[in-house]
Design a protein around this motif. Structure first.
Motif, mmCIF file in Angstrom:
data_model
loop_
_atom_site.group_PDB
_atom_site.id
_atom_site.type_symbol
_atom_site.label_atom_id
_atom_site.label_comp_id
_atom_site.label_asym_id
_atom_site.label_seq_id
_atom_site.Cartn_x
_atom_site.Cartn_y
_atom_site.Cartn_z
ATOM 1 N N GLY A 291 0.926 -1.307 0.417
ATOM 2 C CA GLY A 291 -0.433 -0.322 -0.078
ATOM 3 C C GLY A 291 0.695 1.268 -0.216
ATOM 4 N N LEU A 292 2.274 1.280 0.681
ATOM 5 C CA LEU A 292 2.642 2.415 0.767
ATOM 6 C C LEU A 292 3.192 2.720 -0.431
ATOM 7 C CD1 LEU A 292 3.897 4.260 2.906
ATOM 8 C CD2 LEU A 292 6.160 2.971 2.782
ATOM 9 N N MET B 21 -1.189 3.214 -8.879
ATOM 10 C CA MET B 21 -0.898 4.710 -9.280
ATOM 11 C C MET B 21 -0.549 5.151 -10.189
ATOM 12 S SD MET B 21 1.667 6.758 -6.550
ATOM 13 C CE MET B 21 3.029 6.144 -7.327
ATOM 14 N N ASN C 211 1.070 8.062 -12.453
ATOM 15 C CA ASN C 211 2.971 8.322 -12.056
ATOM 16 C C ASN C 211 2.230 9.779 -12.330
ATOM 17 O OD1 ASN C 211 5.227 9.068 -12.569
ATOM 18 N ND2 ASN C 211 5.206 9.473 -14.611
ATOM 19 N N GLY C 212 2.764 10.397 -10.547
ATOM 20 C CA GLY C 212 2.561 11.480 -10.492
ATOM 21 C C GLY C 212 1.114 12.061 -10.306
ATOM 22 N N GLY C 213 0.184 10.865 -10.210
ATOM 23 C CA GLY C 213 -0.781 11.460 -9.311
ATOM 24 C C GLY C 213 -0.965 11.371 -7.529
ATOM 25 N N PHE C 214 -1.819 11.246 -7.244
ATOM 26 C CA PHE C 214 -2.102 11.492 -5.284
ATOM 27 C C PHE C 214 -2.089 10.035 -5.093
ATOM 28 C CE2 PHE C 214 -4.109 10.843 -1.930
ATOM 29 C CZ PHE C 214 -3.850 11.984 -1.096
ATOM 30 N N ASN C 215 -1.176 9.532 -4.096
ATOM 31 C CA ASN C 215 -0.589 7.834 -3.586
ATOM 32 C C ASN C 215 -1.779 7.817 -2.707
ATOM 33 O OD1 ASN C 215 0.270 5.040 -2.880
ATOM 34 N ND2 ASN C 215 2.617 6.329 -1.977
ATOM 35 N N GLU D 3 -3.473 5.306 -1.930
ATOM 36 C CA GLU D 3 -3.330 3.683 -1.254
ATOM 37 C C GLU D 3 -2.276 4.088 -0.526
ATOM 38 O OE1 GLU D 3 -4.587 0.859 -1.845
ATOM 39 O OE2 GLU D 3 -5.557 1.437 -3.565
ATOM 40 N N GLY D 4 -1.111 4.578 -0.628
ATOM 41 C CA GLY D 4 0.192 5.246 0.700
ATOM 42 C C GLY D 4 -0.624 5.521 1.690
ATOM 43 N N PRO E 55 6.985 6.280 -2.415
ATOM 44 C CA PRO E 55 6.822 7.172 -3.555
ATOM 45 C C PRO E 55 5.929 7.613 -2.967
ATOM 46 C CG PRO E 55 5.916 4.772 -4.425
ATOM 47 C CD PRO E 55 6.604 5.248 -3.325
ATOM 48 N N ILE E 56 5.830 8.622 -1.897
ATOM 49 C CA ILE E 56 4.806 8.840 -1.135
ATOM 50 C C ILE E 56 5.751 10.478 -1.577
ATOM 51 C CG2 ILE E 56 5.532 8.252 0.995
ATOM 52 C CD1 ILE E 56 2.552 7.985 1.466
#
Lengths: 311, 258
Positions: A105-106, B1, B3-7, B9-10, B101-102
């Motif tokens: 998820g991270l 996700m 690319n460049g979008g909002f993560n 899930e993270g 990638p957050i």
């Protein structure tokens, strides 16, 4: 190089303490290879990995991950990279399953219990999925860390000292895992203290010393290019000193004159072995046994690092 | 996700992780602070409250409820949010966050979001407990929730900053214990500052906590020591200051990256 999945140019790092950990390193990693980074402690291996992974800020230079800058396009770069750090740092109270699910998820991947199950089974962790991290042995923790690093299906995997403090059996196990990953097309960059490991697994080998990359070559080329062979003749009668007729070969006597030793370059057009043997028999020197030995990657590594230090 | 979008899930992964941690430590994160605050209600509300004079026309027992609730909220917000980011730094698991990638905004949203959720739950449970011992009314329930949300956000952001700044467990405790607690006790948690004599009354106005307690108490009883707009301004100022500090931390990697 067109097929570089990772391209490092002029990468430098000077820590606030003034230590220059990396001095303008250039390195290309090819898609799908296993690259072993060798070097003594404090040579800059971990710094290099940590910069690429975004944990350490570089002082200069660029890193391209599949053609895109790893800082400007950090989401792209990081979602393609998995890192297994040297230290076994885990959340003690988390279960194996939850910590691996967390990692996926991270890294921005949709939850996919089936994929996690496959991954855990492949790393022989499925039976332990409900165990808390603190209940696991060191080897198992290392596997979980590999599972975490692979949970987002990266193309590039960094293994920082994957077998440090791991027993022989587990080390072989780890090698099998790495080979499996390579066969799936994952590019693997590993650092190691065990040169045997690089010799066993790597396609290419890089040697880093005092922040400088002093060699990066195909393993076989490196071994051939820098490798030397030793010819040993076990004499019938011990010899007090080397006869003048044999001076041109720079021979050495070992074992109190029982062994005549000749070191030669495997790359030389004329190794000098046939002529030496002819001269020896012409002189009537009898020998009981003859052996040759190729220098290992370890000899080469030690040689390179020493040479570098002598500068 | 993409690319460049909002993560997302993270953010969700961290949020879940933090909430799971709170549930594992329910005694420490909820039960203990509620019991501690309830003791104040018992002593000052039910036991000796009747002997105290009313404050601004409100019984003393009820008057102290908003301030004491905030004291607990301040503490827990700071502890929760600071621990959330300090602990990975301490154990070393922060490597994963730093290599993920957050973005910094997403990281803050996840950690502070979880801490705010916990603090809101704590505040509401504490207020519900208070009603068992004293007679409390809430004149503006919606505004009360809004004030609570802004205050918890401000202190969770502050906690996050402290968590990044702290280099050992002692430093985690210094600011909440040595600064926030005294400011709260002297900030009108137990009295209306109008009861103070000069120059203390003016001096007290330099204490930002006065504005938070006054505004929050206003949503309960409709009486305030300072104008409500000033309370809102102070909350927003604290939030802005903490956000600025956090943006700077992530830009420079201060105490996060070498």
């Amino acid at each position: 190089m067109t097929d570089a999945i990772l391209s490092i140019r002029g990468l430098r790092k000077a820590y606030a303490s003034g230590t220059e950990a990396l001095k303008a390193v250039d390195l290309d990693i090819r898609r799908g290879e296993i690259f072993a980074l060798l070097g003594p402690n404090g040579a800059g291996k971990t710094t290099l990995i940590n910069i690429v992974c975004g944990i350490v800020t570089p002082s200069g230079g660029t890193v391209l991950v599949d053609g895109k800058d790893h800082l400007e396009d950090y989401r792209h770069a990081r979602s393609r990279i998995g890192l297994v750090p040297q230290e076994l740092t885990t959340d003690a109270f988390e279960s194996v399953l939850s910590t691996v699910t967390f990692s996926r998820g991270l890294f921005g991947k949709r939850r996919d219990p089936a994929k996690i199950e496959t991954l855990l089974k492949r790393l022989s962790l499925w039976d332990k999925r409900k165990a808390k991290m603190m209940e696991l042995s060191g080897g198992m923790k290392r596997r979980v860390m590999i599972a975490k690093a692979l949970s987002h299906e990266p193309d590039i995997l960094f293994l920082d000292e994957p077998t440090a403090g791991v027993d022989v059996e587990l080390r072989r196990d780890m090698w099998d895992i790495v080979r499996k990953l390579k066969s799936d097309g994952t590019t693997i960059i590993l650092t190691t203290h065990y040169i045997e490991e690089a010799e066993e697994m790597a396609d290419r080998v890089g040697v880093i010393s005092r922040g400088e990359l002093i060699a990066a070559e195909d393993k076989h080329v490196l071994m051939q290019k820098l490798g030397r062979k030793t010819l040993k003749l076990t004499l019938a009668e011990p010899m007090a000193e080397i006869p003048g007729e044999l001076a041109e070969w720079n021979l050495e006597l070992e074992d109190e004159g029982h062994i005549l030793c000749y070191r030669f370059d495997t790359n030389a057009e004329k190794t000098g072995v046939p002529s030496l043997l002819r001269r020896v028999s012409d002189l009537g020197i009898g020998f009981k046994d003859l052996s040759t030995r190729q220098s290992s990657l370890e000899d080469i590594f030690v040689g390179l690092v020493h040479e570098e230090r002598a500068k | 996700m993409t690319n460049g979008g909002f993560n997302g899930e993270g953010v969700y992964a961290i949020y879940r992780f933090e909430m799971a941690r709170a549930l594992r430590t329910l005694w420490q994160s909820l039960v203990t602070p509620v019991i501690t605050t309830a003791l104040y209600f018992v002593v000052f509300g039910a036991a000796i409250g009747s002997r105290m004079t009313d404050m601004d026309g409100i019984s003393f027992g009820a008057f102290i409820v908003p301030g004491l609730t905030l004291l607990s909220v301040f503490m827990q917000s700071i502890f929760n949010a600071s621990f959330g980011i300090y602990f990975p730094k301490f154990t070393g698991t922060i490597y994963e966050l730093l290599s993920a990638p957050i973005s910094s905004l997403e990281t803050v949203l996840a950690y502070v979001g979880a801490a705010v959720t916990k603090s809101m739950v704590l505040a509401l449970v504490t207020l519900a407990t208070a009603t068992l011992f004293v007679d409390v009314r809430v004149e503006h329930p919606l505004l009360m929730l809004m004030f609570l949300f802004l205050i918890t956000t401000a202190f969770c952001l502050l906690g996050f900053v402290i968590g990044i700044w702290a280099q050992n467990f002692e430093q985690l405790q210094i600011i909440p214990m040595l600064i926030v607690t005294p400011l709260t006790f002297l900030g009108g948690a137990f009295y209306s500052i109008s009861a103070l004599a000069e120059p203390w009354r003016t001096v007290t106005l330099f204490n930002p906590v006065v504005y938070l307690i006054s505004g929050f108490r206003w949503t309960f009883f409709g009486v305030a020591d300072v104008p409500v707009w000033a309370s809102v301004a102070v909350m927003l100022a604290i939030i802005a200051a903490c956000l600025t500090a956090i943006i700077w931390v992530f830009r420079t990697g201060y105490r996060l990256k070498q």
